[in-house]
Write a protein that holds these residues in place. Structure first.
Motif, PDB file in Angstrom:
ATOM      1  N   MET A   1      13.047 -27.371  80.428  1.00 28.44           N
ATOM      2  CA  MET A   1      13.479 -25.999  80.724  1.00 28.44           C
ATOM      3  C   MET A   1      14.938 -25.943  81.134  1.00 28.44           C
ATOM      4  SD  MET A   1      10.103 -24.268  82.541  1.00 28.44           S
ATOM      5  CE  MET A   1      10.036 -25.463  83.894  1.00 28.44           C
ATOM      6  N   ASP A   2      15.439 -27.040  81.721  1.00 35.47           N
ATOM      7  CA  ASP A   2      16.847 -27.106  82.120  1.00 35.47           C
ATOM      8  C   ASP A   2      17.742 -27.667  81.021  1.00 35.47           C
ATOM      9  OD1 ASP A   2      16.283 -26.063  84.605  1.00 35.47           O
ATOM     10  OD2 ASP A   2      16.053 -28.018  85.575  1.00 35.47           O
TER      11      ASP A   2
ATOM     12  N   TYR B   1       9.058 -23.567  91.262  1.00 31.56           N
ATOM     13  CA  TYR B   1       8.462 -22.817  90.159  1.00 31.56           C
ATOM     14  C   TYR B   1       7.109 -22.259  90.603  1.00 31.56           C
ATOM     15  CZ  TYR B   1      11.787 -24.141  86.514  1.00 31.56           C
ATOM     16  OH  TYR B   1      12.926 -24.278  85.755  1.00 31.56           O
TER      17      TYR B   1
ATOM     18  N   LYS C   1      15.470 -15.910  83.316  1.00 33.91           N
ATOM     19  CA  LYS C   1      14.634 -17.013  83.781  1.00 33.91           C
ATOM     20  C   LYS C   1      13.728 -16.498  84.890  1.00 33.91           C
ATOM     21  CE  LYS C   1      15.017 -21.880  85.097  1.00 33.91           C
ATOM     22  NZ  LYS C   1      15.932 -22.990  85.437  1.00 33.91           N
TER      23      LYS C   1
ATOM     24  N   THR D   1      11.414 -18.456  86.563  1.00 35.82           N
ATOM     25  CA  THR D   1      10.938 -19.582  87.387  1.00 35.82           C
ATOM     26  C   THR D   1       9.406 -19.574  87.498  1.00 35.82           C
ATOM     27  OG1 THR D   1      11.235 -18.397  89.502  1.00 35.82           O
ATOM     28  CG2 THR D   1      13.094 -19.705  88.703  1.00 35.82           C
TER      29      THR D   1
ATOM     30  N   ASP E   1       8.729 -19.437  81.653  1.00 36.61           N
ATOM     31  CA  ASP E   1       9.810 -20.303  81.186  1.00 36.61           C
ATOM     32  C   ASP E   1       9.299 -21.521  80.433  1.00 36.61           C
ATOM     33  OD1 ASP E   1      11.697 -18.645  82.420  1.00 36.61           O
ATOM     34  OD2 ASP E   1      11.488 -19.705  84.328  1.00 36.61           O
TER      35      ASP E   1
END
Length: 316
Positions: free
Chosen positions: A291-292, A76, A44, A46, A103
């Motif tokens: 993304m999470d 981010y 990842k 960010t 990401d």
């Protein structure tokens, strides 16, 4: 290594004396964490890629500000790329962003081309469209109800006595116009038993286009214009004034984006009000959830719009 990592990542599960020693060395060596190496280890980065068709356009600039503020809130980083609304440049920008291992992607554009759509589907990283429509609803997007917004604004122009209302957009073939704005325009005319006249449809992408368009508008005996772009609307405003046509007594102008330019013209421009900052902010927040891998119930978000009566139109 683990201790240093905890210190530089602000994990305070380290003895104060040890943290102090590490920070002294960090300062002496002018050390900065390597985000690329961190991304390779964590899978990842960010980092989010943002594709914008024109960084100088006030509409997209307002969206970008909302994106950036929420990105900063959620820690981010943003890589911003300018595509000029060109399909080949959009694909090239996407491949560049993919090579940076972003990401997620926020796409702002006038049209989602088949080539860009295929790139999105093939790469399979989260994508959100900000202020860009997707009639197929393949991708999450944040917009306003463009059809209803244009319908409402044209309805106001009819109420002030206009029977020949021009519709001015950047590219009439684009999905946002074909699927949303033009249907709203036609519906408003039909409600008042006014004919749809193809000769009252015009294209203008910027100030210069709007300025030059005035002769054609007058030749078609248009008495008002519903414009999809604030820059073009400002061009029409000045073009009419320079031709001795009084706005709004002889020609009314309504526009769509409520950017700063609508307050800088004289008279000021009546406009649909869009929560441009919020469109960008909500798009970025939606992307963080994707993304999470959070559950997202609503992937097609419509934010409320309003209408602001200013000096370029008459009071109904």
């Amino acid at each position: 290594m683990a201790t240093v990592s905890r210190v530089v990542n602000h994990n305070h599960n380290v003895k104060p004396a040890t943290e102090k020693k590490v920070m002294e060395v960090v300062k002496r060596l002018n050390y900065r964490p390597n985000d690329v190496a961190r991304g390779l280890a964590s899978k990842k980065t960010t980092t989010v890629g943002v594709i914008i068709p024109n960084v100088t356009n006030s509409y997209f600039a307002a969206l970008a500000r909302g994106i950036d503020d929420i990105a900063e809130m959620y820690q981010y980083n943003i890589i911003l790329t300018n595509s000029d609304g060109d399909e080949k440049k959009e694909v090239k920008a996407l491949n560049t962003l993919y090579s940076k291992q972003v990401d997620g992607i926020i796409f702002m554009g006038n049209e989602l081309s088949p080539a860009v759509r295929d790139e999105f589907k093939e790469e399979r990283i989260p994508v959100v469209l900000a202020g860009s429509v997707d009639p197929q609803n393949d991708f999450p997007n944040v917009n306003i109800d463009y059809q209803q917004a244009v319908h409402s604004q044209v309805n106001e122009l009819v109420k002030t006595g206009n029977q020949r209302i021009a519709f001015v957009a950047g590219d009439l073939k684009r999905a946002i116009n074909q699927a949303f704005r033009l249907p709203g325009y036609r519906e408003a005319l039909q409600e008042h038993n006014l004919p749809f006249v193809a000769d009252l449809l015009f294209e203008a992408t910027d100030y210069d286009d709007g300025y030059e368009l005035c002769d054609k508008l007058l030749a078609q005996q248009a008495t008002a214009a519903m414009v999809s772009n604030d820059d073009a609307a400002a061009g029409i405003m000045n073009g009419m004034n320079d031709r001795g046509v009084n706005v709004p007594e002889q020609f009314e102008i309504a526009t769509s984006d409520n950017t700063k330019i609508t307050e800088m013209t004289r008279p000021t421009l009546s406009t649909i009000t869009q929560p441009l900052y919020d469109v960008g902010a909500v798009s970025m927040r939606l992307l963080t959830k994707l993304m999470d891998n959070d559950d997202v119930e609503q992937k097609q978000v419509l934010l409320p719009f309003g209408m602001k009566q200013r000096g370029s139109t008459k009071s109904a």
